[in-house]
Write a protein that holds these residues in place. Structure first.
Motif, PDB file in Angstrom:
ATOM      1  N   LEU A  67      10.916  13.222 -14.761  1.00 48.58           N
ATOM      2  CA  LEU A  67      10.244  12.257 -14.087  1.00 48.58           C
ATOM      3  C   LEU A  67      10.410  12.448 -12.635  1.00 48.58           C
ATOM      4  CD1 LEU A  67       9.633   9.007 -13.974  1.00 48.58           C
ATOM      5  CD2 LEU A  67      12.114   8.653 -13.853  1.00 48.58           C
ATOM      6  N   TRP A  70       7.186  14.566 -11.687  1.00 51.92           N
ATOM      7  CA  TRP A  70       6.043  13.785 -11.709  1.00 51.92           C
ATOM      8  C   TRP A  70       6.047  12.887 -10.387  1.00 51.92           C
ATOM      9  CZ3 TRP A  70       6.145   8.210 -12.693  1.00 51.92           C
ATOM     10  CH2 TRP A  70       4.596   7.679 -12.759  1.00 51.92           C
ATOM     11  N   VAL A  71       7.191  12.283  -9.940  1.00 60.35           N
ATOM     12  CA  VAL A  71       7.496  11.427  -8.702  1.00 60.35           C
ATOM     13  C   VAL A  71       7.060  12.329  -7.467  1.00 60.35           C
ATOM     14  CG1 VAL A  71       8.888  10.150  -7.267  1.00 60.35           C
ATOM     15  CG2 VAL A  71       8.631   9.527  -9.757  1.00 60.35           C
ATOM     16  N   THR A  74       3.242  13.474  -7.346  1.00 59.12           N
ATOM     17  CA  THR A  74       2.403  12.453  -7.183  1.00 59.12           C
ATOM     18  C   THR A  74       2.672  11.628  -5.873  1.00 59.12           C
ATOM     19  OG1 THR A  74       3.456  10.886  -8.528  1.00 59.12           O
ATOM     20  CG2 THR A  74       1.729  12.063  -9.514  1.00 59.12           C
ATOM     21  N   ALA A  76       4.917   9.324  -5.690  1.00 61.60           N
ATOM     22  CA  ALA A  76       5.089   7.996  -6.263  1.00 61.60           C
ATOM     23  C   ALA A  76       3.966   7.215  -6.125  1.00 61.60           C
ATOM     24  CB  ALA A  76       6.572   7.599  -5.678  1.00 61.60           C
ATOM     25  N   HIS A  78       1.754   6.355  -8.670  1.00 67.23           N
ATOM     26  CA  HIS A  78       1.703   5.092  -9.520  1.00 67.23           C
ATOM     27  C   HIS A  78       3.069   4.092  -9.608  1.00 67.23           C
ATOM     28  CE1 HIS A  78      -0.949   8.325 -10.883  1.00 67.23           C
ATOM     29  NE2 HIS A  78      -1.537   7.607 -11.683  1.00 67.23           N
ATOM     30  N   LEU A  79       4.086   4.770  -8.917  1.00 69.09           N
ATOM     31  CA  LEU A  79       5.174   3.803  -8.949  1.00 69.09           C
ATOM     32  C   LEU A  79       4.948   2.792  -7.967  1.00 69.09           C
ATOM     33  CD1 LEU A  79       8.223   6.126  -9.316  1.00 69.09           C
ATOM     34  CD2 LEU A  79       7.078   4.784 -10.902  1.00 69.09           C
ATOM     35  N   ASP A  80       4.091   3.066  -6.887  1.00 70.79           N
ATOM     36  CA  ASP A  80       3.949   2.103  -5.809  1.00 70.79           C
ATOM     37  C   ASP A  80       2.898   1.073  -6.338  1.00 70.79           C
ATOM     38  OD1 ASP A  80       3.780   1.061  -3.248  1.00 70.79           O
ATOM     39  OD2 ASP A  80       1.542   1.944  -3.200  1.00 70.79           O
ATOM     40  N   LEU A  82       2.839   0.246  -9.397  1.00 73.14           N
ATOM     41  CA  LEU A  82       3.464  -0.702 -10.399  1.00 73.14           C
ATOM     42  C   LEU A  82       4.255  -1.679  -9.633  1.00 73.14           C
ATOM     43  CD1 LEU A  82       4.451  -1.366 -13.206  1.00 73.14           C
ATOM     44  CD2 LEU A  82       6.391   0.434 -12.798  1.00 73.14           C
ATOM     45  N   ALA A  83       4.795  -1.325  -8.367  1.00 72.81           N
ATOM     46  CA  ALA A  83       5.758  -2.254  -7.614  1.00 72.81           C
ATOM     47  C   ALA A  83       4.594  -3.291  -7.079  1.00 72.81           C
ATOM     48  CB  ALA A  83       6.577  -1.742  -6.444  1.00 72.81           C
ATOM     49  N   SER A  86       4.011  -5.861 -10.021  1.00 70.39           N
ATOM     50  CA  SER A  86       4.891  -6.766 -10.056  1.00 70.39           C
ATOM     51  C   SER A  86       5.217  -7.735  -9.072  1.00 70.39           C
ATOM     52  CB  SER A  86       6.464  -5.945 -10.148  1.00 70.39           C
ATOM     53  OG  SER A  86       6.241  -4.977 -10.967  1.00 70.39           O
TER      54      SER A  86
END
Length: 96
Positions: A67, A70-71, A74, A76, A78-80, A82-83, A86
């Motif tokens: 993880l 990956w973070v 990239t 992050a 994709h995590l941005d 996702l946030a 949300s």
């Protein structure tokens, strides 16, 4: 000159150090999207290698460092996303 698109796609989607593409146009960035699947494949392969290499020692270590790999690769991205999703879903239930 065709590798300029690959460099631009890598520069756009990852934090991997590549020679920076300067003075690119929006059209050039759009055309570089043809390279996005290859960049995604490289990200996936590197992450998978890290997970499998470390999972033999500890499943949790492999998952955590996979993880983190990956973070880091990239930034992050994709995590941005996702946030943001949300936030949007939570805000849609409020009274205007």
């Amino acid at each position: 000159m065709k590798l300029r698109g690959l460099r631009l796609a890598t520069q756009f989607l990852t934090r991997v150090p590549v020679p920076a593409v300067q003075n690119f146009t929006a059209d050039e960035l759009s055309r570089s999207s043809a390279w996005f699947p290859l960049v995604g494949l490289v990200i996936g392969v590197v992450t998978t290698v890290v997970v499998y290499a470390l999972a033999s020692r500890s499943v949790w270590l492999g998952a955590a460092l996979g993880l983190l790999t990956w973070v880091w690769m990239t930034g992050a991205l994709h995590l941005d996303g996702l946030a943001d999703l949300s936030d949007a879903l939570a805000a849609s239930h409020r009274d205007p």
